[in-house]
Motif scaffolding. Sequence first.
Motif, short mmCIF file in Angstrom:
data_model
loop_
_atom_site.label_atom_id
_atom_site.label_comp_id
_atom_site.label_asym_id
_atom_site.label_seq_id
_atom_site.Cartn_x
_atom_site.Cartn_y
_atom_site.Cartn_z
N UNK A 1 0.81 -1.21 0.00
CA UNK A 1 0.00 0.00 0.00
C UNK A 1 0.85 1.26 0.00
N UNK A 2 1.95 1.22 0.77
CA UNK A 2 2.85 2.38 0.84
C UNK A 2 3.57 2.59 -0.50
N UNK A 3 3.92 1.47 -1.16
CA UNK A 3 4.58 1.56 -2.46
C UNK A 3 3.66 2.18 -3.50
N UNK A 4 2.41 1.74 -3.52
CA UNK A 4 1.44 2.28 -4.49
C UNK A 4 1.20 3.77 -4.23
N UNK A 5 1.04 4.13 -2.95
CA UNK A 5 0.82 5.54 -2.61
C UNK A 5 2.03 6.39 -3.00
N UNK A 6 3.23 5.88 -2.75
CA UNK A 6 4.45 6.62 -3.10
C UNK A 6 4.56 6.82 -4.61
N UNK A 7 4.25 5.78 -5.37
CA UNK A 7 4.27 5.90 -6.83
C UNK A 7 3.26 6.95 -7.30
N UNK A 8 2.08 6.96 -6.67
CA UNK A 8 1.05 7.94 -7.04
C UNK A 8 1.52 9.36 -6.77
N UNK A 9 2.09 9.58 -5.57
CA UNK A 9 2.48 10.93 -5.16
C UNK A 9 3.71 11.42 -5.91
N UNK A 10 4.73 10.57 -6.01
CA UNK A 10 6.03 11.03 -6.52
C UNK A 10 6.25 10.81 -8.01
N UNK A 11 5.45 9.96 -8.64
CA UNK A 11 5.68 9.67 -10.06
C UNK A 11 4.46 9.95 -10.93
N UNK A 12 3.32 9.35 -10.61
CA UNK A 12 2.17 9.42 -11.50
C UNK A 12 1.57 10.83 -11.56
#
Length: 390
Positions: A17-28
Amino acid sequence: MSTFYERWLGGRQGALGLLVLSLLIFAILPLFLDIFRLNLVGKYLTYAFAAVSLVLLWGHGGILSLGQGVFFGLGGYCMAMFLKLEASDPISTAKQTTPGIPDFMDWNQVTQLPLFWVPFHSLTFAIIAIFVVPAIFAYIIGAAMFKRRVGGVYFAIITQAVAAILTILIVGQQGFTGGINGITDLKTMHGWDINTNSAKYILYYVNGLLLIGVILLSKFVMTSKFGRLLLAMRDKEDRVRFSGYDVANYKIFIFALAAVISAIGGAMFTLQVGFMSPSFVGIVPSIEMVILAAVGGRMSLIGAVYGALLVNYGKTAFSESFPQLWLFLMGGLFIAVVMFFPNGLAGLYQTYVKPHVDGFLDKVGIGGKKKAAVAKVTAPAVAEKEEAAK
């Protein structure tokens, strides 16, 4: 490594969950949004700090605070005071009656910088104040209430009253606080222009990093002995008290921790938006913060972030299209969530998405059931070897 994985990341599901959230915030989001929309998302994420604090306080501690806007505002005002003093140097304010003080003070015929403003010339002091001032304020309120075993709806109403009182105080002391207009026209931080596009990108990423750090800290608290005691106090407070624990002190601590987390969000809000006013301190924003936690799932830290993003996006869309009705729509959303989805977005994920994710992870051999099955098969063999060695 296993301690970090389980206690800080929350195990397999927490890490995913933290990985998905981080990808959303910092990349997507930075990839697909222009700077205006990204800065708007950054503003939404500052509210996520308050939502995360309510997951700790309300979801796990059973303490409903309707005054988190107070601490959000205190953090914001501490940062705003430093930024305003930097913007009010004698050269920039040479046309004022009294150069070197904020413009709203000059308009209100204040001729000398108030003593409580003076330390905010230092950024170091301002950062320390963002942590210390809300913590002390929360300690005073918590000690006054929890030591007398005031809780439940009574505590919620009292925190709401505190939010109303602080708003009235800020508005009434216009010469010292900026009044209803708040503290505006914030330009630089140690000479760094915070209004440029590059600065907005940097502040967005700093905001995201701080949010991830707060989530990790909150996960650690929730998986610790203290976190287990919080859950026990929420469900059977008297049993915990009769077991010899000082329930009041535990409640005071989690209330103060939640206050500091909210204050960090308020400070980042001031940096990203460029002002702070009493409209972010009072009853309405405090109730909105509860809605964020409820929609995301009051037991889920990551769900609280998604709740903050979803509700604030809806608030923006509603207020643009239906400026007279958006408060009613927000209230309807809260009622619908409580009635039909009491566990919020996190509950929907647990019911409909998690089983499929678990099945996929087990299929590819990432932790979970496959590891448990291997342990179950190998445990008897290990026991036999140990017995033979004896």
